[in-house]
Motif scaffolding. Structure first.
Motif, PDB file in Angstrom:
ATOM      1  N   LEU A 156     -17.403 -19.931 -16.771  1.00 44.39           N
ATOM      2  CA  LEU A 156     -17.609 -18.721 -15.979  1.00 44.39           C
ATOM      3  C   LEU A 156     -16.903 -17.505 -16.597  1.00 44.39           C
ATOM      4  O   LEU A 156     -16.975 -16.411 -16.047  1.00 44.39           O
ATOM      5  CB  LEU A 156     -17.070 -18.917 -14.552  1.00 44.39           C
ATOM      6  N   PHE A 157     -16.240 -17.707 -17.722  1.00 44.94           N
ATOM      7  CA  PHE A 157     -15.433 -16.645 -18.319  1.00 44.94           C
ATOM      8  C   PHE A 157     -16.309 -15.595 -18.986  1.00 44.94           C
ATOM      9  O   PHE A 157     -17.128 -15.899 -19.842  1.00 44.94           O
ATOM     10  CB  PHE A 157     -14.458 -17.241 -19.336  1.00 44.94           C
ATOM     11  N   LEU A 158     -16.116 -14.349 -18.582  1.00 48.51           N
ATOM     12  CA  LEU A 158     -16.765 -13.192 -19.201  1.00 48.51           C
ATOM     13  C   LEU A 158     -15.657 -12.269 -19.725  1.00 48.51           C
ATOM     14  O   LEU A 158     -14.946 -11.646 -18.938  1.00 48.51           O
ATOM     15  CB  LEU A 158     -17.634 -12.442 -18.199  1.00 48.51           C
ATOM     16  N   PRO A 159     -15.494 -12.211 -21.038  1.00 51.54           N
ATOM     17  CA  PRO A 159     -14.358 -11.451 -21.605  1.00 51.54           C
ATOM     18  C   PRO A 159     -14.308  -9.986 -21.178  1.00 51.54           C
ATOM     19  O   PRO A 159     -13.227  -9.478 -20.869  1.00 51.54           O
ATOM     20  CB  PRO A 159     -14.559 -11.571 -23.110  1.00 51.54           C
ATOM     21  N   LEU A 160     -15.433  -9.308 -21.161  1.00 50.47           N
ATOM     22  CA  LEU A 160     -15.431  -7.886 -20.808  1.00 50.47           C
ATOM     23  C   LEU A 160     -14.945  -7.670 -19.378  1.00 50.47           C
ATOM     24  O   LEU A 160     -14.087  -6.814 -19.120  1.00 50.47           O
ATOM     25  CB  LEU A 160     -16.823  -7.277 -21.001  1.00 50.47           C
ATOM     26  N   ALA A 161     -15.457  -8.446 -18.455  1.00 52.31           N
ATOM     27  CA  ALA A 161     -15.047  -8.306 -17.055  1.00 52.31           C
ATOM     28  C   ALA A 161     -13.567  -8.650 -16.896  1.00 52.31           C
ATOM     29  O   ALA A 161     -12.843  -7.992 -16.133  1.00 52.31           O
ATOM     30  CB  ALA A 161     -15.897  -9.198 -16.166  1.00 52.31           C
ATOM     31  N   PHE A 162     -13.109  -9.655 -17.605  1.00 57.75           N
ATOM     32  CA  PHE A 162     -11.710 -10.070 -17.508  1.00 57.75           C
ATOM     33  C   PHE A 162     -10.793  -8.973 -18.051  1.00 57.75           C
ATOM     34  O   PHE A 162      -9.781  -8.634 -17.434  1.00 57.75           O
ATOM     35  CB  PHE A 162     -11.502 -11.382 -18.276  1.00 57.75           C
ATOM     36  N   ILE A 163     -11.141  -8.396 -19.178  1.00 54.35           N
ATOM     37  CA  ILE A 163     -10.321  -7.329 -19.766  1.00 54.35           C
ATOM     38  C   ILE A 163     -10.327  -6.092 -18.872  1.00 54.35           C
ATOM     39  O   ILE A 163      -9.293  -5.446 -18.688  1.00 54.35           O
ATOM     40  CB  ILE A 163     -10.807  -7.003 -21.194  1.00 54.35           C
ATOM     41  N   ILE A 164     -11.464  -5.779 -18.297  1.00 56.04           N
ATOM     42  CA  ILE A 164     -11.523  -4.638 -17.371  1.00 56.04           C
ATOM     43  C   ILE A 164     -10.651  -4.907 -16.154  1.00 56.04           C
ATOM     44  O   ILE A 164      -9.932  -4.028 -15.675  1.00 56.04           O
ATOM     45  CB  ILE A 164     -12.986  -4.327 -16.980  1.00 56.04           C
ATOM     46  N   GLY A 165     -10.680  -6.140 -15.652  1.00 59.62           N
ATOM     47  CA  GLY A 165      -9.833  -6.505 -14.520  1.00 59.62           C
ATOM     48  C   GLY A 165      -8.354  -6.402 -14.852  1.00 59.62           C
ATOM     49  O   GLY A 165      -7.548  -5.957 -14.033  1.00 59.62           O
ATOM     50  N   LEU A 166      -7.989  -6.807 -16.067  1.00 57.62           N
ATOM     51  CA  LEU A 166      -6.591  -6.692 -16.489  1.00 57.62           C
ATOM     52  C   LEU A 166      -6.159  -5.239 -16.645  1.00 57.62           C
ATOM     53  O   LEU A 166      -5.004  -4.894 -16.454  1.00 57.62           O
ATOM     54  CB  LEU A 166      -6.368  -7.417 -17.819  1.00 57.62           C
ATOM     55  N   SER A 167      -7.091  -4.370 -16.998  1.00 55.81           N
ATOM     56  CA  SER A 167      -6.733  -2.974 -17.261  1.00 55.81           C
ATOM     57  C   SER A 167      -6.686  -2.109 -16.004  1.00 55.81           C
ATOM     58  O   SER A 167      -6.287  -0.945 -16.096  1.00 55.81           O
ATOM     59  CB  SER A 167      -7.715  -2.376 -18.266  1.00 55.81           C
ATOM     60  N   ILE A 168      -7.039  -2.641 -14.858  1.00 52.62           N
ATOM     61  CA  ILE A 168      -7.015  -1.843 -13.623  1.00 52.62           C
ATOM     62  C   ILE A 168      -5.599  -1.372 -13.315  1.00 52.62           C
ATOM     63  O   ILE A 168      -5.378  -0.201 -12.992  1.00 52.62           O
ATOM     64  CB  ILE A 168      -7.603  -2.634 -12.435  1.00 52.62           C
ATOM     65  N   VAL A 169      -4.615  -2.251 -13.416  1.00 50.46           N
ATOM     66  CA  VAL A 169      -3.244  -1.884 -13.064  1.00 50.46           C
ATOM     67  C   VAL A 169      -2.675  -0.842 -14.027  1.00 50.46           C
ATOM     68  O   VAL A 169      -2.161   0.195 -13.582  1.00 50.46           O
ATOM     69  CB  VAL A 169      -2.348  -3.142 -12.957  1.00 50.46           C
ATOM     70  N   PRO A 170      -2.751  -1.037 -15.360  1.00 49.45           N
ATOM     71  CA  PRO A 170      -2.232   0.030 -16.236  1.00 49.45           C
ATOM     72  C   PRO A 170      -2.991   1.338 -16.079  1.00 49.45           C
ATOM     73  O   PRO A 170      -2.389   2.416 -16.106  1.00 49.45           O
ATOM     74  CB  PRO A 170      -2.416  -0.532 -17.648  1.00 49.45           C
ATOM     75  N   LEU A 171      -4.291   1.269 -15.897  1.00 52.91           N
ATOM     76  CA  LEU A 171      -5.082   2.475 -15.687  1.00 52.91           C
ATOM     77  C   LEU A 171      -4.687   3.155 -14.382  1.00 52.91           C
ATOM     78  O   LEU A 171      -4.585   4.386 -14.314  1.00 52.91           O
ATOM     79  CB  LEU A 171      -6.571   2.121 -15.676  1.00 52.91           C
TER      80      LEU A 171
END
Length: 181
Positions: A156-171
């Motif tokens: 179920l891993f989608l790299p783009l969605a995962f990276i976007i999810g990780l970047s929400i907090v720093p953004l």
């Protein structure tokens, strides 16, 4: 303490707003797998950031509580001197006449200064170890790693969605800082 609460509230509002916008995007234009990756990464990133904040705050509070308040003796510096000259650059020391400065004496002085620096850096490392090895941070990173492997093992891993999810907090932190100016 009230300022910290206002800051945390403003950060939380921005984090949730960005997360909601991206969640609506995932629901409307993507699929549930995209949404799942986004949410797992967002909550893992949020948990790690919150754990870091709490552990460093606790570390600072412990340092303030353990601060030794010794009586100022005649040869110690007072608080005003510490503020004006934090590195003790302008203290008056006994000058050693040049004829007494032998290579051995110079080495001894240098070694004494190195010992002071080593003691302070070791002491600093010990006091700050609680900040980077707290149980909260370990659990946060554990959740991040577990979420990644759970998504990846179930295909179920989608790299783009995962990276976007990780970047929400720093953004979110950047947006909050720009909104304050």
């Amino acid at each position: 303490m009230m300022k910290i609460d206002k800051d945390i509230l403003s950060f939380a509002k921005v984090f949730l707003a960005i997360n909601l916008c991206l969640s609506f995007y995932a629901i409307i234009f993507q699929n549930t797998t995209w949404l799942l990756n986004l949410q797992v990464a967002f909550f893992a990133s949020l948990f790690v950031t919150l754990a870091s904040f709490l552990s460093y705050r606790k570390n600072i509070q412990n340092r303030l509580e353990n601060l030794e308040l010794n009586k100022v003796s005649s040869n110690e510096r007072d608080k005003i001197d510490e503020i004006d000259d934090p590195y003790d650059l302008y203290s008056e020391y006994e000058e050693i006449p040049e004829e007494e400065l032998t290579p051995e004496k110079i080495r001894e002085i240098i070694n004494e200064e190195k010992k002071k620096v080593k003691q302070n850096s070791f002491k600093n490392t010990l006091f700050s170890a609680g900040g980077f090895v707290s149980i909260y941070r370990v659990l946060g990173y554990g959740f991040l790693i577990f979420g990644f492997f759970a998504l990846n093992n179930n295909k179920l891993f989608l790299p783009l969605a995962f990276i976007i999810g990780l970047s929400i907090v720093p953004l979110g932190v950047l947006i909050t800082k720009f909104l304050k100016k």
